[in-house]
Design a protein around this motif. Structure first.
Motif, PDB file in Angstrom:
ATOM      1  N   ARG A 407       0.837  -1.186   0.000  1.00  0.00           N
ATOM      2  CA  ARG A 407       0.000   0.000   0.000  1.00  0.00           C
ATOM      3  C   ARG A 407       0.880   1.246   0.000  1.00  0.00           C
ATOM      4  NH1 ARG A 407      -4.930   0.548   4.295  1.00  0.00           N
ATOM      5  NH2 ARG A 407      -6.383   1.658   2.966  1.00  0.00           N
ATOM      6  N   GLU A 411       0.519   8.074  -2.908  1.00  0.00           N
ATOM      7  CA  GLU A 411       0.683   7.735  -4.311  1.00  0.00           C
ATOM      8  C   GLU A 411      -0.515   6.996  -4.897  1.00  0.00           C
ATOM      9  OE1 GLU A 411       2.889   7.495  -1.954  1.00  0.00           O
ATOM     10  OE2 GLU A 411       4.960   7.509  -2.649  1.00  0.00           O
ATOM     11  N   ASP A 412      -1.260   6.264  -4.057  1.00  0.00           N
ATOM     12  CA  ASP A 412      -2.378   5.459  -4.544  1.00  0.00           C
ATOM     13  C   ASP A 412      -3.692   6.218  -4.605  1.00  0.00           C
ATOM     14  OD1 ASP A 412      -0.981   3.213  -5.120  1.00  0.00           O
ATOM     15  OD2 ASP A 412      -1.459   2.145  -3.284  1.00  0.00           O
ATOM     16  N   LYS A 415      -5.514   5.651  -7.826  1.00  0.00           N
ATOM     17  CA  LYS A 415      -6.119   4.311  -7.914  1.00  0.00           C
ATOM     18  C   LYS A 415      -7.395   4.235  -7.097  1.00  0.00           C
ATOM     19  CE  LYS A 415      -4.693   0.931  -5.349  1.00  0.00           C
ATOM     20  NZ  LYS A 415      -3.926  -0.159  -4.704  1.00  0.00           N
ATOM     21  N   TYR A 416      -7.354   4.759  -5.851  1.00  0.00           N
ATOM     22  CA  TYR A 416      -8.551   4.732  -5.001  1.00  0.00           C
ATOM     23  C   TYR A 416      -9.696   5.501  -5.643  1.00  0.00           C
ATOM     24  CZ  TYR A 416      -5.231   3.242  -1.392  1.00  0.00           C
ATOM     25  OH  TYR A 416      -4.270   2.578  -0.678  1.00  0.00           O
ATOM     26  N   LYS A 447       5.874  11.178  -9.336  1.00  0.00           N
ATOM     27  CA  LYS A 447       4.600  10.887  -8.676  1.00  0.00           C
ATOM     28  C   LYS A 447       3.865  12.180  -8.330  1.00  0.00           C
ATOM     29  CE  LYS A 447       4.146   6.380  -8.341  1.00  0.00           C
ATOM     30  NZ  LYS A 447       2.935   5.692  -8.864  1.00  0.00           N
TER      31      LYS A 447
END
Length: 484
Positions: A407, A411-412, A415-416, A447
């Protein structure tokens, strides 16, 4: 001789000592250290020791790591996770076996996969049901399980359960009760046998004792699932201090303080379920004692004034709350109250590095999986700190997982955002991402640019960013004309 034989055969002897937190006897820590050091003399012997997380660091780590003569590998099982494929396979298998056809939310699946005995109890309760389950409260599942067992064993199960828990409470022995002692209270061997065989509530085993010629063994009854034991003990402590018109909360608190002072193996669980009772009971509410009694429990873990600590986080992220007050509040499955929010903010203000990342993840998971908490609640608590440094110190801990393989935050965020279909929950992710981009920069410039390109080009960017600026300015007490 055994060691030599194993060497010749190129094999190892594994000695497993399970659940050492269940042993409350004096000197046990030193005994286990001496035992390990003795066995360590033999090259072909290996030892595996298990302990519940909350007792390991405080009670046993020094005996298992610092006082042994060999290098030790420490493995935190709670920081390991089943894959989503494995979880779905487990849920499907249990659903088929117990003829359950309802839908289970991702948040509930995650909780059930962490404790397989809880998973079994959940499906026992929901056997032959098609009810959808979107949230889970352990105290309700345990109560339903006991009621289900009582339907078939009404005449004796409750008596056996009350007798066992009463004996444990009065003897300060929370591991087991001998069948001889149980029979002295009037419980028949038949009732004991039927209770043990009725489910996964109680079981029995043979315990051997050295140093006696006349008798060297005894049969004991014990709880199969220690969290169920903690619930039943809390239930009995409360029943002993409740009448139809009054709750003696002070006596309950004194008992909890006694458990905490002695470091009994049931302490955290009993305190947790007593807290849930004080928060949800109608009589406590009618007497106007809810906030007082809950705060009395939270005071056991409240960080004292001047007790602020410097960061020892050092990117070492934990998978559960280290502050037990936060753990009680945020694992109960109950909506947050004002006094709980005050407690959370006090912890985040004084020591954000210990639990700030875990607190964010709890709220993030609620948004991602449809749980009881969400990122809007997180923002409300964050801005409620009313201090720029406190807000930023707490907010930057959301990146505590950056060294984890499974996780990456923030950065995610892209995606979320893309994975969610609900516009309200997508907006929650966007608010957090926009606020992060206003306050911080990532070490990874690529990023950083990727995040900016994505969120700054959303049609709602201007409004969301301006909302976050306004919220931050209000929280920090800045004037409208002040562009700090």
């Amino acid at each position: 001789m055994v060691n030599l034989l194993l060497t010749v055969q190129n094999k190892f002897l594994f000695i497993i000592v399970d659940a050492i937190n269940e042993n409350d006897s004096d000197g046990f820590g030193n005994q286990i250290s001496a035992f390990i050091n003795k066995i360590a003399d033999y090259s072909r012997a290996k030892i595996v020791v298990s302990c519940r997380n909350e007792y390991y660091k405080e009670r046993f780590r020094k005996y298992l790591v610092e006082k042994v003569n060999i290098p030790v590998f420490e493995f935190d099982l709670k920081e390991q996770h089943y894959t989503s494929t494995a979880i779905n396979r487990i849920i499907k298998t249990y659903s088929n076996h117990f003829n359950y056809s309802g839908n289970i939310s991702l948040a509930v699946k995650s909780v059930l996969s962490e404790q397989l005995l809880l998973l079994r109890i959940f499906f026992e309760v929901n056997k032959d049901s098609n009810a959808d389950v979107y949230s889970i409260r352990k105290h309700e599942i345990f109560a339903q399980y006991i009621e289900k067992l009582k339907q078939n064993n009404r005449e004796y199960l409750e008596t056996v359960l009350d007798t066992v828990t009463d004996f444990m409470i009065h003897s300060d022995n929370y591991d087991e009760i001998s069948i001889t002692d149980l029979e002295k209270t009037g419980i028949t061997s038949g009732d004991i046998r039927k209770t043990v065989n009725s489910g996964i509530l109680l079981s029995k085993k043979l315990v051997f004792h050295k140093g006696t010629i006349a008798r060297n063994e005894k049969e004991v009854v014990y709880f199969v699932f220690d969290e169920m034991r903690d619930y039943c003990l809390a239930r009995q402590i409360l029943l002993n201090n409740i009448s139809a018109y009054n709750v003696d909360g002070e006596s309950v608190i004194e008992k909890l303080k006694q458990l905490k002072a002695t470091g009994a193996s049931c302490t955290e669980g009993v305190i947790h379920y007593c807290y849930v009772f004080f928060k949800t009971d109608e009589l406590v509410s009618k007497l106007g004692q809810t906030e007082k009694m809950c705060n009395s429990i939270l005071d056991l873990y409240r960080i004292p004034e001047g007790g602020e600590r410097k960061s020892y986080w050092s990117m070492r992220y934990k998978e559960e709350f280290q502050n037990l007050g936060l753990r009680i509040i945020l694992t109960s499955g109950l909506e947050l109250t004002d006094f709980e929010i005050t407690y959370i903010q006090d912890c985040l203000r004084k020591d954000p590095y210990e639990d700030g990342g875990m607190f964010f993840d709890t709220m993030l998971d609620g948004t991602l999986y449809g749980g009881i908490y969400n990122l809007d609640i997180y923002l409300g608590i964050l801005f409620g700190l009313k201090n720029k440094d406190a807000i930023l110190n707490t907010f930057h801990t959301i990146s505590a997982r950056n060294n984890m393989d499974d996780r990456f935050i923030p950065e995610d965020f892209i995606k979320y955002y893309n994975e969610l279909s609900d516009s309200e929950r997508k907006l929650q992710i966007q608010k957090i991402a926009e606020l992060f981009l206003l306050c911080f920069k990532l070490h990874d410039k690529d990023k950083q640019e990727e995040l900016e390109d994505f969120f700054y080009n959303l049609p709602t960017h201007d409004k969301v960013q301006n909302d976050m600026i306004l919220e931050m300015r209000i929280a920090c007490g800045l004037e409208v004309k002040d562009y700090e």
